[in-house]
Design a protein around this motif. Sequence first.
Motif, PDB file in Angstrom:
ATOM      1  N   ASP A  56      13.365  -3.005  -7.942  1.00  0.00           N
ATOM      2  CA  ASP A  56      12.146  -2.210  -8.150  1.00  0.00           C
ATOM      3  C   ASP A  56      11.545  -1.776  -6.817  1.00  0.00           C
ATOM      4  O   ASP A  56      11.111  -0.639  -6.656  1.00  0.00           O
ATOM      5  CB  ASP A  56      11.102  -3.010  -8.939  1.00  0.00           C
ATOM      6  CG  ASP A  56      11.418  -3.054 -10.428  1.00  0.00           C
ATOM      7  OD1 ASP A  56      12.304  -2.285 -10.854  1.00  0.00           O
ATOM      8  OD2 ASP A  56      10.806  -3.857 -11.151  1.00  0.00           O
ATOM      9  N   ALA A  57      11.518  -2.711  -5.860  1.00  0.00           N
ATOM     10  CA  ALA A  57      10.969  -2.386  -4.542  1.00  0.00           C
ATOM     11  C   ALA A  57      11.830  -1.325  -3.856  1.00  0.00           C
ATOM     12  O   ALA A  57      11.311  -0.385  -3.253  1.00  0.00           O
ATOM     13  CB  ALA A  57      10.878  -3.645  -3.684  1.00  0.00           C
ATOM     14  N   ILE A  58      13.154  -1.474  -3.974  1.00  0.00           N
ATOM     15  CA  ILE A  58      14.060  -0.490  -3.361  1.00  0.00           C
ATOM     16  C   ILE A  58      13.843   0.878  -3.995  1.00  0.00           C
ATOM     17  O   ILE A  58      13.729   1.894  -3.310  1.00  0.00           O
ATOM     18  CB  ILE A  58      15.536  -0.937  -3.515  1.00  0.00           C
ATOM     19  CG1 ILE A  58      15.790  -2.213  -2.704  1.00  0.00           C
ATOM     20  CG2 ILE A  58      16.492   0.174  -3.086  1.00  0.00           C
ATOM     21  CD1 ILE A  58      17.119  -2.885  -2.988  1.00  0.00           C
ATOM     22  N   SER A  60      11.215   1.997  -5.425  1.00  0.00           N
ATOM     23  CA  SER A  60       9.919   2.515  -5.050  1.00  0.00           C
ATOM     24  C   SER A  60       9.953   3.151  -3.660  1.00  0.00           C
ATOM     25  O   SER A  60       9.355   4.208  -3.429  1.00  0.00           O
ATOM     26  CB  SER A  60       8.913   1.372  -5.108  1.00  0.00           C
ATOM     27  OG  SER A  60       7.660   1.795  -4.722  1.00  0.00           O
ATOM     28  N   VAL A  61      10.669   2.525  -2.739  1.00  0.00           N
ATOM     29  CA  VAL A  61      10.800   3.067  -1.382  1.00  0.00           C
ATOM     30  C   VAL A  61      11.591   4.375  -1.406  1.00  0.00           C
ATOM     31  O   VAL A  61      11.223   5.353  -0.762  1.00  0.00           O
ATOM     32  CB  VAL A  61      11.467   2.026  -0.450  1.00  0.00           C
ATOM     33  CG1 VAL A  61      11.880   2.669   0.860  1.00  0.00           C
ATOM     34  CG2 VAL A  61      10.507   0.873  -0.190  1.00  0.00           C
TER      35      VAL A  61
ATOM     36  N   MET B  66      13.857   7.262   5.839  1.00  0.00           N
ATOM     37  CA  MET B  66      13.060   7.872   4.777  1.00  0.00           C
ATOM     38  C   MET B  66      12.576   9.260   5.192  1.00  0.00           C
ATOM     39  O   MET B  66      11.962   9.970   4.402  1.00  0.00           O
ATOM     40  CB  MET B  66      11.824   7.002   4.466  1.00  0.00           C
ATOM     41  CG  MET B  66      12.137   5.707   3.770  1.00  0.00           C
ATOM     42  SD  MET B  66      10.656   4.669   3.648  1.00  0.00           S
ATOM     43  CE  MET B  66       9.811   5.469   2.286  1.00  0.00           C
ATOM     44  N   LEU B  93       3.523   6.928   1.700  1.00  0.00           N
ATOM     45  CA  LEU B  93       3.994   5.569   1.987  1.00  0.00           C
ATOM     46  C   LEU B  93       3.044   4.521   1.397  1.00  0.00           C
ATOM     47  O   LEU B  93       3.447   3.387   1.129  1.00  0.00           O
ATOM     48  CB  LEU B  93       4.095   5.385   3.506  1.00  0.00           C
ATOM     49  CG  LEU B  93       4.745   4.107   4.017  1.00  0.00           C
ATOM     50  CD1 LEU B  93       6.162   3.975   3.505  1.00  0.00           C
ATOM     51  CD2 LEU B  93       4.746   4.083   5.535  1.00  0.00           C
ATOM     52  N   THR B 100       3.194   1.490  -3.272  1.00  0.00           N
ATOM     53  CA  THR B 100       4.409   1.818  -2.522  1.00  0.00           C
ATOM     54  C   THR B 100       4.470   1.008  -1.232  1.00  0.00           C
ATOM     55  O   THR B 100       5.530   0.504  -0.856  1.00  0.00           O
ATOM     56  CB  THR B 100       4.455   3.330  -2.216  1.00  0.00           C
ATOM     57  OG1 THR B 100       4.301   4.049  -3.435  1.00  0.00           O
ATOM     58  CG2 THR B 100       5.767   3.710  -1.573  1.00  0.00           C
ATOM     59  N   ARG B 102       3.318  -1.905  -0.793  1.00  0.00           N
ATOM     60  CA  ARG B 102       3.725  -3.264  -1.149  1.00  0.00           C
ATOM     61  C   ARG B 102       5.232  -3.364  -1.343  1.00  0.00           C
ATOM     62  O   ARG B 102       5.854  -4.344  -0.929  1.00  0.00           O
ATOM     63  CB  ARG B 102       3.009  -3.728  -2.415  1.00  0.00           C
ATOM     64  CG  ARG B 102       1.628  -4.253  -2.156  1.00  0.00           C
ATOM     65  CD  ARG B 102       1.044  -4.873  -3.393  1.00  0.00           C
ATOM     66  NE  ARG B 102       1.762  -6.052  -3.848  1.00  0.00           N
ATOM     67  CZ  ARG B 102       1.629  -7.252  -3.311  1.00  0.00           C
ATOM     68  NH1 ARG B 102       0.827  -7.432  -2.277  1.00  0.00           N
ATOM     69  NH2 ARG B 102       2.297  -8.263  -3.780  1.00  0.00           N
ATOM     70  N   SER B 103       5.806  -2.339  -1.971  1.00  0.00           N
ATOM     71  CA  SER B 103       7.256  -2.316  -2.143  1.00  0.00           C
ATOM     72  C   SER B 103       7.948  -2.214  -0.786  1.00  0.00           C
ATOM     73  O   SER B 103       8.947  -2.890  -0.541  1.00  0.00           O
ATOM     74  CB  SER B 103       7.684  -1.131  -3.015  1.00  0.00           C
ATOM     75  OG  SER B 103       7.243  -1.326  -4.332  1.00  0.00           O
ATOM     76  N   PHE B 104       7.400  -1.365   0.065  1.00  0.00           N
ATOM     77  CA  PHE B 104       7.963  -1.196   1.398  1.00  0.00           C
ATOM     78  C   PHE B 104       7.939  -2.530   2.140  1.00  0.00           C
ATOM     79  O   PHE B 104       8.925  -2.945   2.754  1.00  0.00           O
ATOM     80  CB  PHE B 104       7.149  -0.144   2.157  1.00  0.00           C
ATOM     81  CG  PHE B 104       7.713   0.213   3.505  1.00  0.00           C
ATOM     82  CD1 PHE B 104       8.663   1.208   3.629  1.00  0.00           C
ATOM     83  CD2 PHE B 104       7.287  -0.455   4.644  1.00  0.00           C
ATOM     84  CE1 PHE B 104       9.194   1.528   4.869  1.00  0.00           C
ATOM     85  CE2 PHE B 104       7.816  -0.140   5.891  1.00  0.00           C
ATOM     86  CZ  PHE B 104       8.772   0.862   5.996  1.00  0.00           C
ATOM     87  N   ALA B 106       7.907  -5.447   0.781  1.00  0.00           N
ATOM     88  CA  ALA B 106       8.866  -6.349   0.137  1.00  0.00           C
ATOM     89  C   ALA B 106      10.272  -6.099   0.673  1.00  0.00           C
ATOM     90  O   ALA B 106      11.024  -7.039   0.960  1.00  0.00           O
ATOM     91  CB  ALA B 106       8.826  -6.155  -1.381  1.00  0.00           C
ATOM     92  N   VAL B 107      10.614  -4.820   0.852  1.00  0.00           N
ATOM     93  CA  VAL B 107      11.952  -4.472   1.359  1.00  0.00           C
ATOM     94  C   VAL B 107      12.102  -4.962   2.802  1.00  0.00           C
ATOM     95  O   VAL B 107      13.140  -5.524   3.168  1.00  0.00           O
ATOM     96  CB  VAL B 107      12.192  -2.945   1.248  1.00  0.00           C
ATOM     97  CG1 VAL B 107      13.427  -2.533   2.024  1.00  0.00           C
ATOM     98  CG2 VAL B 107      12.333  -2.544  -0.218  1.00  0.00           C
ATOM     99  N   LEU B 110      12.737  -8.595   2.709  1.00  0.00           N
ATOM    100  CA  LEU B 110      14.100  -8.865   2.253  1.00  0.00           C
ATOM    101  C   LEU B 110      15.076  -8.722   3.412  1.00  0.00           C
ATOM    102  O   LEU B 110      15.937  -9.568   3.633  1.00  0.00           O
ATOM    103  CB  LEU B 110      14.507  -7.860   1.170  1.00  0.00           C
ATOM    104  CG  LEU B 110      14.163  -8.176  -0.270  1.00  0.00           C
ATOM    105  CD1 LEU B 110      14.527  -6.993  -1.154  1.00  0.00           C
ATOM    106  CD2 LEU B 110      14.910  -9.420  -0.712  1.00  0.00           C
TER     107      LEU B 110
END
Lengths: 78, 254
Positions: A56-58, A60-61, B66, B93, B100, B102-104, B106-107, B110
């Motif tokens: 999901d995070a990927i 979203s990015v 991106m 962003l 978004t 927050r997702s960034f 998270a990535v 990771l």
Amino acid sequence: MEDYTGLVTYIVKAIVSKPEAVKVAMVEGERTHRVELTLAPEDVGKVIGRGGRNIDAIRSVVRAAALKNHERVMVEIV
Amino acid sequence: MTTSIETSGATVDEAIERALEELEEARENVEVEVLEDAPQARVRVTLRETYAGNARLAVMELLSKMGIVAQVYVRNVEDPVTIDIAGQDLGVLIGWRGETLRSFQAVVNLIINEGRTDRRRVIVDVERYRLRREETVREMALRLAQRARRSGERVLMDPMPAYERRIVHVTLDAEPGIRTESQGEEPNRRVVIWPDAAAAGRRPTETPPAAAPEATPRRSFADRPRYGDRARSGERVRFGEPRPTTEPPPADES
């Protein structure tokens, strides 16, 4: 159309145990493109994450990157 | 993830300066090896591998892939490692309420924590959006808590993502006279602030208490509805009118 495989490849290769097994292909559509991800079977769980958190995070990015170009991209594990 | 470049200049200092510019790094984050002194100075400058440095590199790499042009700074080297992104048109962003971003983040986490045992959380912020938003949420929570206390009626907050609801719960935890709970389903889950009068000695599923003794609206102007107090669709309360009291749902935390 922008190429989103570079972005997906960078993220996924950084987090899997077998980067050499990662294959990323892009299927073009009119507005909506599809990025198809092939992984070593043991890495699928890691890329998806608990409850789909990682994928999901990927997504979203990637969506944010595509939004700038007014495009939509679906990221799928095949 | 070691980055190393070689530069030359008239003097060693000049060569180092050139390398730092190219790496966009501060002197204390690099290791310098002098390859040649005279007549032309040549140095090899290697980025010292730090957690924050790695995080910064990962953020820069992601942004460039991106297609986003921005500057990336390390705001905090430790506890917690904080990376700040600055530039123009970074709304994409941040996304809706920072989802978004927050997702960034998270990535980024990771990527840099993969295969490491010394996992640490890295915070990624855009132009201090996170700080500002947290401050806004805290202020809103305190203001609405005050209203719930004064009016003796529940106050619904806007639907918010989980981490913002958490900020509300934590902020209002020590506040007297009220209690908070989250209700509804994502993405419309929201915080409800209950005045203690309604909360004390009563199961939330029971009927609301009879109208407060003072029947005359003793409402202050400070309690008027304001932007951001509730979702713009659905129930609407005009100033001076009684609020609709609905059956409270079973209490549960977000």
